[in-house]
Design an enzyme around this catalytic site. Structure first.
Site, short mmCIF file in Angstrom:
data_model
loop_
_atom_site.label_atom_id
_atom_site.label_comp_id
_atom_site.label_asym_id
_atom_site.label_seq_id
_atom_site.Cartn_x
_atom_site.Cartn_y
_atom_site.Cartn_z
N ASP B 390 0.83 -1.21 0.00
CA ASP B 390 0.00 0.00 0.00
C ASP B 390 0.86 1.27 0.00
O ASP B 390 2.06 1.22 0.24
CB ASP B 390 -0.90 -0.04 1.24
CG ASP B 390 -2.15 0.82 1.07
OD1 ASP B 390 -2.37 1.37 -0.02
OD2 ASP B 390 -2.92 0.91 2.05
N GLU B 393 2.58 7.28 -1.77
CA GLU B 393 2.27 8.63 -2.30
C GLU B 393 2.58 9.75 -1.32
O GLU B 393 2.42 10.92 -1.66
CB GLU B 393 0.78 8.73 -2.64
CG GLU B 393 0.22 7.61 -3.50
CD GLU B 393 -0.30 6.47 -2.65
OE1 GLU B 393 0.00 6.43 -1.45
OE2 GLU B 393 -1.00 5.61 -3.20
N ASP B 458 -8.71 3.18 -3.68
CA ASP B 458 -9.90 3.19 -2.83
C ASP B 458 -11.07 3.85 -3.54
O ASP B 458 -11.19 5.08 -3.55
CB ASP B 458 -9.62 3.98 -1.55
CG ASP B 458 -8.44 3.40 -0.78
OD1 ASP B 458 -8.11 2.22 -0.98
OD2 ASP B 458 -7.85 4.15 0.03
#
Lengths: 667, 667
Positions: B390, B393, B458
């Protein structure tokens, strides 16, 4: 002011303070070209720019000639500077017709404050933000975090933002005691975000930049308004009491007027915006944009006006510079060819919200005179004493051809001034200056002289930070820094949308503030039936009677302030620092103001308050309602509804008057 | 490709088509400098730029040297161009260190389409819009007109917009059959709005611009991925069925896995993102960011994994490149000094939503290896078969010091690739390539080779246009144009906020689409208790059993597509025009796709539909569920839940397989 120029270095100073400077390391002027995209939807503009080039223009050459300094900026722009003791003017001449973007930097100091730029509703001190200067709708909500703004954006593209204004002007006042005026009506964006400089963006090379300084702020405003123009004095009758906003035809309107007058409300005038008839849209009841009285709704209006006059009451109407397609005057304008056209020769129609209108081409002298004649004949001619001179912001910019031959991107920001001038000349030429009052929300450079009264436009009927009661205070103060010192607003606000309705509390917080402004005027709002109306409420009428009583008693005092505005450009509602320049705290105060020299008002602009925090600058202050004395500093004072925090200077020559008010209306 | 240069004129053409051109009238390169303001709030970036100068750089001089053409752009930038038959590379060298803004224009045609730029969720065809390229959160709602977006903006600055992406890349494919890659990781903004040119903005002078062309789109993607890198093949076990997202500890997770398996659901793996423990925040249940198994929640996990393996089921976990302040690994990283620091020497902590984390400095080879070791030891070492890799960023840009010595503004967009590489090396060095699958939402240039599976990030648990089911289709297609041809998403979406909850319908529309993608994986979402979970529903388990049955039967067919992605860079989910380039309609289709060469899927992405409009390009198509034959054109087909519009080519060599699927699962 002093000019220094040598090689590529240039400096303009005022008693040693640097105002402008240029060197190879610190360019002063940038120029280039860009392509804008402008979309208008019912007065809400979306403007996007693509800057193709932006180049710093170093000074290549400077020389003195005929008492002026000539600067060659990068071979692209010539600047011709003339300076005297406290004023400098730089006249620009572009040598490159491709240049349509211009930036100039001014020296700034970290602690400096900046005010003006026309009417600014969210922020009085402009420092730390940039302000696009383009006349348009001011927005509903004006705060992207509120539900009302979001819904307005989604449904009508109308939410707006902190900088949206109907009265933008390329003029500001710095706390360094100078004002600057850029001579242009092009789109501009004044950027006060940098700690080191102000950067003014203008979408043309401006004709000139003028900087003038003074030793004090009152003196500075005097100079500024000597240059920009000053508003006429208000008619004396505006001091007689409330201008009552009512509508629905003669019977209802004059009935309500009679009702509130017999309830003790001091009445200066009855304002029927629907004197011209009405039309119903999803936004609410709108007007019939055909500027003559409606023979059914207001039958025999001239006679009714004469009757009112006999009772000492004035009658006010409504006009704006657009004409609806299905109206009588539109047909006349069409035949005469007085509307703006598209490039294909057809008339340009603007959507004002479910109805289309022609745009009277105010740059065509014949059209201008024709429209002036409409005001003279149909309003002044039947005895009307004033009107809302609405709109002026909706000149479209795409594919519109004007008689002046100039692009609409240049005429758009000039339109409000032309519209003000049209009203002014109608009033002046009929000998009615000082007798008639029209009030405008739109403005621009030159409006100062031509606008008899500023009105803050359409607020939401609430206490919200960016579109509620408090915004009209910043609006009055920023107008005052731009030469427009007569300001007022719709008592209770105007816009009721998305379940936001006017309460009695917000109405009377607004009314109690209005009693301490030059004019008190109510508006029923866009959804009159959903919103609180004081005339439907016995207690409300009593409260309004008391407030108009206070307002009337203040008349001699306010009359002097109104005269000062006319004679010296000192606004009626004044920022605290104008008279307390040594007090740093005053420079950031936008919710308190001085009414004239001797009254300080700190209106309650939040809901459910019984007390209010007040800052008082160094002086001897007497609380108007209790007579209690206060000095400099932060104070918590009682602020029950009807008793807004107001103080007067102990040594005021009007102290007796203020004591009398306390005696009559005090706590 | 052909180069023409004379005086200040330059042209690069490909078989006569102009790709680049420069002349005094049409500058190709602009350069200047600007100052940006970057604010990050939990991965949401607000980036504002002030461009100080932007100057067109005319070609002052050109010469041939060592087989290359050297162009002097305004004395500021040197461009060195080498071209062969179908590829040109321009290498740039800045002669002015002040330049930090660079723009290059490419020739464009009005009807041209543009794709790629990494993963784009709202729009597949990029023409007509501009795309800031900066890795960050993709936003909740991503549509300023929706309530969810507005609330997300107001409460978390997280609403996002159409261009927000975790995987931005300065690479695009034009319908004129070339791809362009700009060698840079600086902030970029590719602007495809003009009918005449594309303008690429980059916040540095890029090392190079590469343009390569081909005669067909499959050939073009082959070349593009030969240059960018290609993803490894997926492990065979991913074709066994669903990767079941469950959490809550061993008992619950493995219990649910057993329940659905005994209900007939084909199970490839059990994915427990909370294998590391959890923490509760106002957003919902979050994880304990300390990447080892949680001894209480998942007691004896290595043995449980061995048990699963014996039953032919894999176990997947979760890792990201940040470590929470109160975790074991954070302490270790602190002692070793492996986190990024502030300029004052202290460790930089990033707020991830009510908890702070250290940023492992992936530019420090020792820190990189240490973190690789964490994955090897605590994940791979206990038999874990895959994980969500995950984030990536959140590299902040203010006051952060990295081992590379490069500014964070340059490293920020490189971070996802570094993070992918860290995972890749851990897997490769332990000999697990092709056995383990990790899936990432973040990406950048170079990720292609290092990322085993793209995941769409998401989405909201709904049918919304800019954050719902449909967005993962455009996401898969744009990833496929950027060399990332293995794509999948959370079945049913992830984000449930402000009353937006997952329904059974959206879950199964998503699941039925996922059956026609390379990987099926469920997620319980951020608010598992509020959202539909198929395992709580007997009918849901039955439906999922059927869909995994279909998915499993497709395995041989999809395996070939997966191999094609690895060998030729032809994505598994393909835009229609890749194989139907003569059909203009296909170039704007972003909600249908080809799965491999022979299946066409048109997922239902709106609520309450029983039929669906499908466009079919020119071919002989058989409707998968009914066997009915269709030709080119618009068709309305039945689309009951469980029967998404899917068609196969009549002449497919897999026609027997598809018929068998119809026989087993057809209508």
């Amino acid at each position: 002011m002093e000019i220094f120029a040598k090689g590529s270095t240039f400096r303009l100073t005022d008693h040693g303070k640097v105002l402008l400077e240029a060197s190879d390391e610190k360019p002063m002027i940038f120029a280039g070209h860009g392509t804008e995209q402008v979309e208008m939807y019912r007065g809400n503009f979306k403007i996007e720019d693509r800057v193709e080039e932006r180049v710093a223009l170093p000074i290549l050459h400077s020389e003195e000639k005929d008492g002026a300094l000539i600067l060659d900026f990068g071979g692209q722009i010539e600047g011709r500077i003339e300076a005297d003791n406290d004023c400098s003017v730089i006249r620009f001449r572009s040598r490159n017709p491709e240049i349509n973007r211009f930036w100039i930097r001014l020296a700034a100091e970290p602690g400096e404050h900046v005010y003006g730029c026309g009417e600014q509703l969210s922020y009085f001190d402009l420092r730390g933000r940039h302000f696009p200067l383009w006349t348009g709708e001011t927005g509903v909500g004006r705060d992207k975090t509120t539900y009302v703004t979001w819904r307005s954006d989604v449904e009508n593209r109308a939410g707006g933002d902190y900088y949206n204004t109907s009265f933008p002007e390329t003029t500001f006042v710095s706390s360094r005691k100078y004002y600057l005026h850029a001579e242009t009506t092009a789109y501009a964006d004044f950027d006060f975000r940098s700690p080191e400089y102000h950067e003014l963006q203008i979408w043309e090379v401006p004709a000139s930049i003028r900087i003038e300084s003074a030793d004090s702020f009152p003196e500075l405003l005097k100079k500024e308004t000597a240059f920009l123009g000053r508003q006429p004095e208000l008619p004396e009758w505006t001091r007689h009491g409330l201008i009552l906003g009512v509508q629905g035809g003669s019977e209802r309107s004059f009935g309500i007027a009679e009702k509130v007058r017999s309830g003790g409300v001091g009445l200066a005038g009855v304002w029927c915006q629907d004197w011209c008839g009405k039309r119903v849209t999803t936004f609410g009841k709108r007007l019939q944009w055909d500027w003559h009285y409606h023979p059914q709704m207001y039958g025999d209006l001239p006679e009714r006006i004469r009757e009112l006059h006999r009772e000492g009451i004035r009658f006010l109407g409504y006009v704006n510079p657009y004409l609806v397609k299905d109206g009588m005057l539109f047909r006349e304008g069409m035949e005469k060819g007085y509307f703006a056209r598209k490039s294909d020769g057809s008339f340009y129609l603007v959507d004002f919200g479910e109805f289309d209108c022609g745009v009277v081409d105010l740059t065509n002298p014949e059209a201008f005179d024709w429209f002036k004649g409409i005001i003279e004949t149909y309003s002044i001619g039947i005895g009307i004493d004033g009107w809302m001179a609405d709109f002026g912001e909706y000149l479209p910019t795409d594919d519109i051809v004007l008689a002046s031959g100039k692009p609409a991107m240049i005429e758009h920001n000039r339109w409000p001034m032309l519209w003000a001038k049209c009203n002014y000349e109608a009033v002046k030429e009929t000998g009615n200056l000082g007798k008639i009052v029209y009030f405008m929300r739109a403005g621009g450079t030159g409006s100062q002289k031509y606008n008899t009264l500023m009105w803050a436009g359409d607020q939401s009927v609430d206490f919200s930070r960016h579109d509620g009661l408090c915004t009209v205070i910043a609006a009055a103060l920023s107008c005052g820094m731009t030469g427009m010192g007569l300001h007022h607003s719709d008592i209770g606000g105007y816009t009721s949308l998305f379940g936001n309705v006017r309460t009695k509390e917000v109405f009377f917080r607004w009314a109690e503030m209005a009693a301490f402004t030059p004019v008190m005027r109510t508006h029923e709002g866009n959804r009159p039936d959903d919103c609180y109306q004081f005339y439907d409420d016995e207690d409300g009428i009593r409260r309004m009677a008391r407030l108009t009583g206070i307002f009337r008693m203040l008349s001699p005092y306010v009359t002097e302030a109104v005269r000062e505005n006319h004679e010296k450009g000192l606004p009626v509602q004044r920022a605290l620092f104008l008279h307390y320049e040594g007090d740093e705290r005053c420079y950031t105060e936008q919710f308190e103001y001085l009414l004239g020299r001797d009254l300080l008002a700190a209106p309650v602009w939040k809901e459910g308050r019984k007390e209010w925090d007040v800052y008082l600058p160094d002086d001897e202050w007497i609380h108007l309602w209790t007579g209690r004395e206060y000095g400099k500093g932060n104070n918590v004072v009682g602020a029950e509804l009807g008793f807004p925090p107001v103080f007067y200077r102990k040594r005021s020559k009007y102290a007796d008057l203020f004591e009398k008010i306390r005696g009559t209306y005090g706590a």
